[in-house]
Design an enzyme around this catalytic site. Structure first.
Site, PDB file in Angstrom:
ATOM      1  N   LYS A 159     -31.709  99.657  74.481  1.00 11.11           N
ATOM      2  CA  LYS A 159     -30.732  99.065  73.561  1.00 11.11           C
ATOM      3  C   LYS A 159     -31.443  99.046  72.210  1.00 11.11           C
ATOM      4  O   LYS A 159     -32.103  98.071  71.837  1.00 11.11           O
ATOM      5  CB  LYS A 159     -30.332  97.665  74.041  1.00 11.11           C
ATOM      6  CG  LYS A 159     -29.154  97.101  73.285  1.00 11.11           C
ATOM      7  CD  LYS A 159     -28.532  95.929  74.024  1.00 11.11           C
ATOM      8  CE  LYS A 159     -27.575  95.156  73.135  1.00 11.11           C
ATOM      9  NZ  LYS A 159     -26.437  95.920  72.632  1.00 11.11           N
TER      10      LYS A 159
HETATM   11  N1  PMP Z   1     -22.715  99.878  75.576  1.00  5.86           N
HETATM   12  C1  PMP Z   1     -23.124  99.560  74.332  1.00  5.86           C
HETATM   13  C2  PMP Z   1     -23.286 100.650  73.323  1.00  5.86           C
HETATM   14  C3  PMP Z   1     -23.377  98.225  74.001  1.00  5.86           C
HETATM   15  O1  PMP Z   1     -23.764  97.886  72.762  1.00  5.86           O
HETATM   16  C4  PMP Z   1     -23.182  97.223  74.972  1.00  5.86           C
HETATM   17  C5  PMP Z   1     -23.438  95.788  74.621  1.00  5.86           C
HETATM   18  N2  PMP Z   1     -24.789  95.449  74.818  1.00  5.86           N
HETATM   19  C6  PMP Z   1     -22.761  97.600  76.249  1.00  5.86           C
HETATM   20  C7  PMP Z   1     -22.535  98.940  76.521  1.00  5.86           C
HETATM   21  C8  PMP Z   1     -22.576  96.578  77.323  1.00  5.86           C
HETATM   22  O2  PMP Z   1     -23.797  96.006  77.686  1.00  5.86           O
HETATM   23  P1  PMP Z   1     -23.922  94.527  78.252  1.00  5.86           P
HETATM   24  O3  PMP Z   1     -22.859  94.349  79.253  1.00  5.86           O
HETATM   25  O4  PMP Z   1     -25.281  94.487  78.830  1.00  5.86           O
HETATM   26  O5  PMP Z   1     -23.749  93.604  77.085  1.00  5.86           O
END
Ligand code: PMP
Length: 296
Positions: A159
């Protein structure tokens, strides 16, 4: 505090081990993370005073740093504890929380290994990524013109700030066209994800979702898959072609910020939020609510 610029709010931010007043949590303009995107972050939410799946988020943060070839100089226990302190110090119960780690300003050119790694954690009230009205009707998405790149091109499991360049471009373009968000295809032309959330499609008792082989396997995505199975749905992870969207009845997004958000339209395809969306929104609300142990 909606509308107050992010750098002008009240409160405390945990910054390299110290709790500092909000306005003092600053970095220099010649910071490696700013120029070369040597920066990773998390988005997590506290419900009823507890961060949902805190250790999973902390582990992903540490792992994202490793993927970008840096080590965050705090252990998972220390980061978890810092997150709890941020909530307590700011008197927050239901809140969004943003840990961010980046390479500092010791040197400024492409190599980064001589730059110190910093960590800051901020938290604020952020009720819902999409308005409640939007949520109940289902939000409208349009196709993005940008594609999620191949895993050989970017460190797609992290991320990492740099990966959001095309997300911001896609979301801003969608919003300028009157849509709430954009849905991106991947480098092969398969359906990938929205700009900050994963996507699911429903047909009867089957729920189909793209295989996360070139984008983030969201923590909410994994939670939603578990909840869907518990609620009797068959979950199928596979490559989905855009033209297949005509076969599905319901569609929803999952993400820490988006939570579980029904979708009514993806450009030429329409969906009607119904039983699966309602069931899973309720199940998700239940899952994120801390279980208070009854006093004896
Ligand atoms: N894809 C992207 C590009 C994101 O920014 C997020 C948010 N973090 C997600 C998917 C979903 O991730 P999560 O459920 O861990 O927040």
């Amino acid at each position: 505090m909606a509308g107050v610029p992010m750098d002008q709010r009240e409160g405390w931010i945990w910054f390299d081990g110290q709790m500092v007043p909000w306005g003092d949590a600053k970095i220099h303009v010649l910071t490696h993370g700013l120029h070369y995107a040597s920066c990773v972050f998390e988005g997590q939410r506290a419900y009823g005073g507890e961060v949902f799946k805190l250790r999973e988020h902390t582990n992903r943060l540490i792992q994202s740093g490793q993927t970008l070839d840096f080590t965050i100089p705090y252990s998972a226990d220390e980061i978890d504890e810092a997150c709890r302190q941020v909530l307590a110090k700011n008197n927050l119960v239901d809140a969004y929380m943003r840990p961010v780690a980046w390479r500092g300003s010791e040197e400024l050119s492409v190599p980064g290994r001589n730059n110190k790694v910093h960590l800051a954690i901020a938290s604020w009230v952020w009720p819902s990524y999409f308005s409640v009205e939007e949520k109940l009707k289902g939000i409208r998405l349009e196709w993005s013109k940008w594609k999620r790149p191949s895993p050989e091109t970017i460190p797609c499991t992290a991320k990492a700030a740099g990966l959001y360049m095309i997300c911001t471009l896609s979301k801003d373009a969608a919003m300028a066209n009157g849509f709430a968000d954009a849905l991106m295809l991947d480098y092969r032309g398969y359906v990938a994800e929205a700009t900050g959330a994963n996507v699911f499609f429903v047909k009867g008792d089957e729920i189909h979702t793209p295989t996360p082989d070139c984008f983030l396997n969201g923590i909410t995505r994994q939670t939603a898959i578990g909840l869907a199975k518990e609620n009797g749905y068959k979950v199928i992870e596979r490559h989905i072609k855009p033209e297949e969207l005509s076969k599905f009845d319901e569609c929803f997004l999952t993400g820490t910020a988006a939570e579980l958000t029904p979708v009514s339209q993806v450009s030429e395809f329409t969906f009607k939020p119904a039983k699966a969306c309602t069931t899973l929104i309720n199940a998700y609300t239940e899952a994120v609510t801390p279980k208070k142990v009854a006093a004896e």
